[in-house]
Design a protein around this motif. Sequence first.
Motif, short mmCIF file in Angstrom:
data_model
loop_
_atom_site.label_atom_id
_atom_site.label_comp_id
_atom_site.label_asym_id
_atom_site.label_seq_id
_atom_site.Cartn_x
_atom_site.Cartn_y
_atom_site.Cartn_z
N TYR A 380 1.08 -1.22 -0.12
CA TYR A 380 0.19 0.06 0.18
C TYR A 380 0.87 1.22 0.04
O TYR A 380 1.63 1.30 0.91
CB TYR A 380 -0.91 0.00 1.28
N ASP A 381 0.69 1.89 -1.05
CA ASP A 381 1.47 3.25 -0.95
C ASP A 381 0.58 4.54 -0.36
O ASP A 381 -0.59 4.88 -0.89
CB ASP A 381 1.63 3.79 -2.67
N ALA A 386 -3.29 11.01 -0.65
CA ALA A 386 -3.40 12.51 -0.69
C ALA A 386 -4.33 12.80 -1.71
O ALA A 386 -5.20 13.87 -1.57
CB ALA A 386 -2.02 13.08 -0.75
N GLY A 387 -4.38 12.33 -2.75
CA GLY A 387 -5.29 12.57 -3.85
C GLY A 387 -6.54 12.15 -3.67
O GLY A 387 -7.58 12.83 -4.00
N PHE A 388 -6.68 11.07 -3.02
CA PHE A 388 -8.12 10.41 -2.64
C PHE A 388 -8.70 11.30 -1.85
O PHE A 388 -9.82 11.71 -1.88
CB PHE A 388 -7.79 9.23 -1.75
N GLN A 390 -8.02 14.79 -1.41
CA GLN A 390 -8.42 15.82 -2.33
C GLN A 390 -9.42 15.76 -3.03
O GLN A 390 -10.26 16.95 -3.34
CB GLN A 390 -6.83 16.67 -3.02
N LEU A 391 -9.80 14.62 -3.71
CA LEU A 391 -10.83 14.62 -4.69
C LEU A 391 -12.07 14.51 -3.68
O LEU A 391 -13.36 15.42 -4.17
CB LEU A 391 -10.72 13.32 -5.38
N ASN A 392 -12.12 14.01 -2.67
CA ASN A 392 -13.26 13.72 -1.81
C ASN A 392 -13.44 15.25 -1.02
O ASN A 392 -14.55 15.53 -0.84
CB ASN A 392 -13.06 12.80 -0.76
N ALA A 393 -12.56 16.01 -0.95
CA ALA A 393 -12.65 17.36 -0.30
C ALA A 393 -12.99 18.32 -1.08
O ALA A 393 -13.55 19.54 -0.58
CB ALA A 393 -11.30 17.83 0.44
N LEU A 394 -12.74 18.31 -2.46
CA LEU A 394 -13.36 19.28 -3.49
C LEU A 394 -14.53 19.92 -3.31
O LEU A 394 -14.67 21.01 -3.34
CB LEU A 394 -13.13 18.69 -4.99
N ARG A 395 -15.57 19.05 -3.11
CA ARG A 395 -17.00 19.58 -2.99
C ARG A 395 -17.20 20.31 -1.69
O ARG A 395 -17.68 21.27 -1.52
CB ARG A 395 -18.12 18.59 -3.32
N LEU A 396 -16.57 19.81 -0.72
CA LEU A 396 -16.47 20.55 0.54
C LEU A 396 -16.03 21.98 0.60
O LEU A 396 -16.14 22.83 1.17
CB LEU A 396 -15.79 19.73 1.91
N LYS A 397 -14.67 22.23 -0.24
CA LYS A 397 -14.04 23.14 -0.37
C LYS A 397 -14.85 24.26 -1.22
O LYS A 397 -14.78 25.39 -0.84
CB LYS A 397 -12.61 22.79 -1.00
N LEU A 398 -15.48 23.84 -2.38
CA LEU A 398 -16.41 24.50 -2.93
C LEU A 398 -17.51 25.01 -2.07
O LEU A 398 -17.82 26.28 -2.31
CB LEU A 398 -16.97 23.97 -4.14
N LEU A 399 -18.09 24.42 -1.39
CA LEU A 399 -19.17 24.90 -0.46
C LEU A 399 -18.63 25.95 0.57
O LEU A 399 -19.39 26.77 0.89
CB LEU A 399 -19.72 23.53 0.44
N ALA A 400 -17.45 25.72 1.22
CA ALA A 400 -16.99 26.48 2.24
C ALA A 400 -16.62 27.71 1.71
O ALA A 400 -16.76 28.75 2.08
CB ALA A 400 -15.89 26.04 2.81
#
Length: 408
Positions: A380-381, A386-388, A390-400
């Motif tokens: 497991y790397d 980190a990318g996982f 960031q992708l899941n946080a994208l919608r939360l960051k846009l909402l914020a």
Amino acid sequence: MSAPKKVVLAYSGGLDTSIILKWLQTEYGCEVVTFTADLGQGEELDPARKKAELLGIKPENIYIEDIREEFVRDFVFPMFRANAQYEGLYLLGTSIARPLISKRLVEIAKATGADAVAHGATGKGNDQVRFELAAYALNPDIKVIAPWREWDLTSRTRLLEFAEANQIPIAKDKRGEAPFSVDANLLHTSSEGKVLEDPADMAPDYVYQRTVHPEDAPDQPEFIEIGFERGDAVSINGEAMSPATILTKLNEYGGKHGIGRLDLVEGRFVGMKSRGIYETPGGTVLLEAHRGIESITMDRGAMHLKDQLMPQYAEIIYNGFWYSPEREMLQAAIDKSQEHVTGTVRVKLYKGLASTVGRWSDHSLYSEEHVTFEDDAGAYDQKDAAGFIQLNALRLKLLAARDKRLAK
């Protein structure tokens, strides 16, 4: 409804169903066939035969059957594949027995040429619904007679007067007011009514019949191993057993350690709330073990979806819709989920609790190589996370960001 010519009665041999038997004969002048099911309630059933004969039932019209294996194999085990609990707690011990009893009532009616079936459930409870929905699902033309909704024997005094007038034997303990009502089978014991009707009062110790008080249970824990195949228990401590034998043995283990007691106020299908004291020792151990083997053999997505379906599945059974397309649809999905639920679970039994302490399977999805805190040799790397994230946080960051902009 026209008067029935021959009725198959669900008959326990007790006072109430004996009164119903005689009432059917006197009210309708019909022939009565009795069916007494051994579901593991722990009572001697031969007295039911003698009582039926005493009340004039022909020997060929008295059916007493041991259906414990069918009960556990075809009803209890399919339900436990779903981990079904009504209102998050109740293991449905009474609910799951009714469709099997109704099935045999309808089958016996066909075999004997009877045009009606009868049961002893009252007009306030769930069982009347369960018996009758099942009967109609299996034979839409069957007549169903529910004496408690029809007769004028509306008090204990009138029931006893009817019994005396018709030479129905009355046990001495039936003369007084019963302290509570009991329903029992191999899965559980249910106690309701009378001394239990006030939910503010703690149930007396004498209500419990299958379990020792947890405080009086052995001071040393006991460990057992339950083997599963495709979601069903098949062995205890390496010994293969039949379904009913497994549940019987688990009841012994659970009862000894005070496991499976439940004091519940539940929402009946007919609308009212009721308080019941349930004892499901073997079922409680089985549920814990089943979830234990699922934890290493089921995919997360399948398990979480099944957990979402479970409350609806449990409510379907509780409300009496075992023989419905929606239950069969859910059962197909649940059974599909159990294809790899095979392996062994070690359970600790101690002072009222059943706890999974070990589980292993050739079908396991657990990979120590991936989860180890030690060197995983590249399995497991961790940089991938980190990318996982960031992708899941994208919608939360846009909402914020939107909320921050609008707040200015």
